[in-house]
Scaffold this motif. Structure first.
Motif, PDB file in Angstrom:
ATOM      1  N   PRO A  41       0.783  -1.236   0.000  1.00 18.02           N
ATOM      2  CA  PRO A  41       0.000   0.000   0.000  1.00 18.02           C
ATOM      3  C   PRO A  41       0.815   1.287   0.000  1.00 18.02           C
ATOM      4  N   PHE A  42       1.881   1.361   0.777  1.00 21.45           N
ATOM      5  CA  PHE A  42       2.641   2.616   0.809  1.00 21.45           C
ATOM      6  C   PHE A  42       3.363   2.853  -0.520  1.00 21.45           C
ATOM      7  N   ASP A  44       2.123   1.912  -3.396  1.00 20.67           N
ATOM      8  CA  ASP A  44       1.033   2.438  -4.231  1.00 20.67           C
ATOM      9  C   ASP A  44       0.953   3.956  -4.081  1.00 20.67           C
ATOM     10  N   HIS A  45       1.038   4.412  -2.840  1.00 24.92           N
ATOM     11  CA  HIS A  45       0.952   5.838  -2.528  1.00 24.92           C
ATOM     12  C   HIS A  45       2.090   6.611  -3.194  1.00 24.92           C
ATOM     13  N   ILE A 136       7.118   1.842   7.358  1.00 21.94           N
ATOM     14  CA  ILE A 136       6.145   2.864   6.966  1.00 21.94           C
ATOM     15  C   ILE A 136       4.924   2.149   6.390  1.00 21.94           C
ATOM     16  N   GLY A 137       3.762   2.463   6.903  1.00 17.69           N
ATOM     17  CA  GLY A 137       2.548   1.831   6.400  1.00 17.69           C
ATOM     18  C   GLY A 137       2.457   0.358   6.710  1.00 17.69           C
ATOM     19  N   GLY A 138       3.255  -0.119   7.660  1.00  8.98           N
ATOM     20  CA  GLY A 138       3.167  -1.502   8.094  1.00  8.98           C
ATOM     21  C   GLY A 138       3.811  -2.523   7.179  1.00  8.98           C
ATOM     22  N   HIS A 139       4.399  -2.070   6.057  1.00 12.66           N
ATOM     23  CA  HIS A 139       4.807  -3.019   5.017  1.00 12.66           C
ATOM     24  C   HIS A 139       6.114  -2.622   4.330  1.00 12.66           C
ATOM     25  N   HIS A 171       7.188   9.004   6.773  1.00  9.88           N
ATOM     26  CA  HIS A 171       6.231   9.115   5.672  1.00  9.88           C
ATOM     27  C   HIS A 171       6.481  10.395   4.883  1.00  9.88           C
ATOM     28  N   GLU A 175       7.759  10.625   0.896  1.00 10.69           N
ATOM     29  CA  GLU A 175       6.864  11.254  -0.068  1.00 10.69           C
ATOM     30  C   GLU A 175       7.471  12.521  -0.668  1.00 10.69           C
TER      31      GLU A 175
END
Length: 205
Positions: A41-42, A44-45, A136-139, A171, A175
């Motif tokens: 997911p992170f 993907d972000h 970050i983001g658990g993954h 994060h 980013e």
């Protein structure tokens, strides 16, 4: 008489290994639309931010052994993204070639300079000690940020200087770095009407 319409610079690349399967399509002359499903997911972000701020239409579908670690899937997507960028750029005729950007995200501030040089090189500095260990983001570990830029730069044939000037939140740091890279790449890939042919005294990039 109106100027001829330039065809869009596109590429479609698929990579399958025992660790992951990646299908990626991009259009360097898009508007920043994206459809991203990496199962991380992170990431993907981050890829969504890259597409939006580089004005690259990007579709990514990937799966892999994320039950072991996100590393294999993230690395293979980054390899494929670099390969697709290189393919879509073609002979690089008419591009601006260079781009630079300074991007803040709250307390984080990142600077990126991109040269579509054909010579892969990454200089990456400024991340705080221990950033690479953050989850970050658990993954997604902080170490993967640099790793993705290494893979993209190498396979796309880019020279990239990426510097984190300030930052505390992992994060925000990741980013800001991705957005700075995207903005610099957007400038570098842009077609410059004043450029005739390939922007190099060697005649090739």
């Amino acid at each position: 008489m109106s100027a001829p319409v330039q065809p869009h610079r596109t590429a479609s690349v698929r990579r399958a290994t025992s660790e992951s399967t990646v299908e990626l399509e991009l259009d360097l002359d898009g508007t920043g639309r994206s459809h991203i499903d990496t199962t991380v997911p992170f990431f993907d972000h981050l890829l969504t931010a890259f597409a939006k701020h580089s004005l690259t239409d990007l579709t990514v579908r990937a799966s892999g052994d994320t039950d072991i670690d996100a590393h294999h899937t993230v690395e293979d997507i980054s390899i494929v993204l670099g390969q697709a960028i290189r393919e879509a750029l073609g002979d690089k005729s008419g591009i601006a070639r260079y781009g630079d950007a300074l991007v803040p995200l709250d307390e984080a501030l990142a600077q990126a300079v991109v040269d579509i040089s054909g010579r892969p090189y990454l200089v990456h500095s400024g991340e705080p000690d221990g950033f690479e260990l953050h989850l970050i983001g658990g993954h997604f570990t902080g170490s993967l940020v640099r790793h993705t830029f290494e893979a993209i730069s190498f396979h796309a044939g880019l020279t990239v200087h990426l510097t984190l000037l300030a930052g505390r939140d992992p994060h925000h740091i990741a980013e800001a770095e991705y957005k700075a890279f995207a903005r610099a790449f957007r400038q570098a890939k842009a077609l410059d009407p004043l450029v005739e042919g390939i922007p190099s005294t060697k005649g090739a990039l």
